[in-house]
Design a protein around this motif. Structure first.
Motif, short mmCIF file in Angstrom:
data_model
loop_
_atom_site.label_atom_id
_atom_site.label_comp_id
_atom_site.label_asym_id
_atom_site.label_seq_id
_atom_site.Cartn_x
_atom_site.Cartn_y
_atom_site.Cartn_z
N GLU A 69 41.06 43.00 31.45
CA GLU A 69 42.38 43.32 32.00
C GLU A 69 42.92 44.49 31.20
O GLU A 69 42.91 44.47 29.96
CB GLU A 69 43.32 42.12 31.89
CG GLU A 69 44.67 42.39 32.51
CD GLU A 69 45.59 41.18 32.46
OE1 GLU A 69 46.80 41.38 32.67
OE2 GLU A 69 45.11 40.06 32.21
N ASN A 71 45.87 48.13 31.33
CA ASN A 71 47.13 48.59 31.93
C ASN A 71 46.81 49.48 33.13
O ASN A 71 45.64 49.83 33.38
CB ASN A 71 48.02 49.29 30.90
CG ASN A 71 47.40 50.57 30.36
OD1 ASN A 71 46.69 51.30 31.06
ND2 ASN A 71 47.66 50.86 29.09
N LYS A 72 47.84 49.87 33.86
CA LYS A 72 47.65 50.62 35.11
C LYS A 72 46.96 51.97 34.87
O LYS A 72 46.05 52.35 35.61
CB LYS A 72 48.99 50.83 35.80
CG LYS A 72 48.89 51.51 37.14
CD LYS A 72 50.23 51.64 37.83
CE LYS A 72 50.05 52.31 39.19
NZ LYS A 72 51.34 52.47 39.87
N VAL A 100 50.94 34.30 35.59
CA VAL A 100 52.13 35.10 35.34
C VAL A 100 52.37 35.97 36.57
O VAL A 100 51.42 36.54 37.11
CB VAL A 100 51.95 35.99 34.09
CG1 VAL A 100 53.17 36.87 33.85
CG2 VAL A 100 51.66 35.15 32.86
N THR A 101 53.63 36.08 36.99
CA THR A 101 53.94 36.96 38.11
C THR A 101 53.98 38.40 37.59
O THR A 101 54.87 38.76 36.82
CB THR A 101 55.29 36.60 38.77
OG1 THR A 101 56.29 36.58 37.77
CG2 THR A 101 55.23 35.25 39.45
N LYS A 102 52.96 39.16 37.97
CA LYS A 102 52.84 40.55 37.52
C LYS A 102 51.68 41.19 38.29
O LYS A 102 51.01 40.54 39.09
CB LYS A 102 52.56 40.62 36.02
CG LYS A 102 51.18 40.06 35.62
CD LYS A 102 50.92 40.24 34.14
CE LYS A 102 49.50 39.83 33.77
NZ LYS A 102 49.21 40.11 32.36
N HIS A 103 51.45 42.47 38.01
CA HIS A 103 50.25 43.15 38.51
C HIS A 103 49.13 42.92 37.49
O HIS A 103 49.34 43.12 36.29
CB HIS A 103 50.49 44.65 38.64
CG HIS A 103 51.26 45.02 39.87
ND1 HIS A 103 52.62 45.12 39.89
CD2 HIS A 103 50.83 45.31 41.11
CE1 HIS A 103 53.02 45.46 41.09
NE2 HIS A 103 51.96 45.58 41.86
N TYR A 104 47.99 42.48 37.98
CA TYR A 104 46.80 42.34 37.14
C TYR A 104 45.89 43.52 37.46
O TYR A 104 45.57 43.74 38.64
CB TYR A 104 46.06 41.04 37.44
CG TYR A 104 46.72 39.79 36.90
CD1 TYR A 104 46.21 39.16 35.76
CD2 TYR A 104 47.82 39.23 37.53
CE1 TYR A 104 46.80 38.00 35.27
CE2 TYR A 104 48.42 38.07 37.04
CZ TYR A 104 47.91 37.47 35.91
OH TYR A 104 48.49 36.33 35.43
N TYR A 105 45.46 44.24 36.44
CA TYR A 105 44.53 45.35 36.62
C TYR A 105 43.24 44.96 35.90
O TYR A 105 43.20 44.88 34.67
CB TYR A 105 45.12 46.64 36.03
CG TYR A 105 46.39 47.07 36.73
CD1 TYR A 105 46.33 47.71 37.97
CD2 TYR A 105 47.64 46.82 36.17
CE1 TYR A 105 47.49 48.09 38.63
CE2 TYR A 105 48.80 47.20 36.82
CZ TYR A 105 48.72 47.84 38.05
OH TYR A 105 49.87 48.21 38.70
N LYS A 122 48.60 41.83 42.83
CA LYS A 122 50.00 41.54 42.49
C LYS A 122 50.21 40.05 42.71
O LYS A 122 49.98 39.53 43.80
CB LYS A 122 50.95 42.33 43.38
CG LYS A 122 52.40 42.06 43.08
CD LYS A 122 53.31 42.83 44.02
CE LYS A 122 54.76 42.49 43.74
NZ LYS A 122 55.66 43.13 44.71
N GLU A 124 52.68 36.85 42.89
CA GLU A 124 54.06 36.56 43.22
C GLU A 124 54.32 35.06 43.14
O GLU A 124 53.39 34.26 43.14
CB GLU A 124 54.37 37.03 44.64
CG GLU A 124 54.11 38.51 44.86
CD GLU A 124 54.24 38.92 46.31
OE1 GLU A 124 54.92 39.92 46.55
OE2 GLU A 124 53.68 38.23 47.18
#
Length: 170
Positions: A69, A71-72, A100-105, A122, A124
């Motif tokens: 994982e 960052n963007k 966790v509600t977030k974007h996973y990269y 993403k 939600e």
């Protein structure tokens, strides 16, 4: 006849008190193609909704690939030098818990990212259940009152029938 009555009563009672259950979903990344190069995981993820508590299940050759994982920015550049989390556990059958509600990269840090082995999702919160339709009035008595007047005695009768059948079995 008594067993048939017990069965009917149990089914009706289960229907009356049934509560819908929400469960997490396990997604096998890439479906039957798994986590491999030359697969467009952006297309694979399209149309899927990822919710809190879901899982991403990765199947891959553990000697050639991993799951990091990042960052963007690192995701966009296939840079695996500074992973936030290494989700690889060594078996080639690994799970990313979406807690966790977030974007996973996510990407393959052993070079596979350049062959398309990267996935952004993403996560939600689960949407709330739909609201119940408003109760319509039938004359001076609402439908809810009418249903309750019928269902409560029926449920009590069902429970007493089940209890009676249990006592007779002893």
């Amino acid at each position: 006849m008594a067993r048939f009555t017990v069965l009917i009563a149990a089914v009706v009672l289960a229907f009356v008190v049934a509560v819908p259950e929400v469960t997490a979903k396990k997604y096998t990344v890439g479906e039957n193609k798994f986590w491999n190069p030359n697969i467009n995981y952006t297309i694979w993820a399209q149309g899927k909704h990822f919710y809190l508590g879901d899982w991403l299940y990765f199947v891959f050759d553990r000697n050639q690939h991993n799951i990091l994982e990042v960052n963007k920015t690192d995701y966009e550049n296939c840079n695996a030098d500074h992973p936030l989390v290494n989700w690889t556990r060594g078996a080639g059958r690994d799970i990313v818990a979406l807690n966790v509600t977030k974007h996973y990269y996510l990407l393959d840090g052993k070079g596979g990212c350049y062959g398309g082995m990267k996935l952004a999702v993403k996560v939600e919160k689960l949407p709330p259940p739909p609201k119940a339709a408003p109760v319509k009035s039938i004359g001076s008595v609402s439908m809810a009152t009418g249903v309750a007047q019928f269902m409560i005695p029926f449920a009590l009768f069902s429970v007493s029938t089940v209890w009676d059948a249990i006592l007779r079995m002893w």
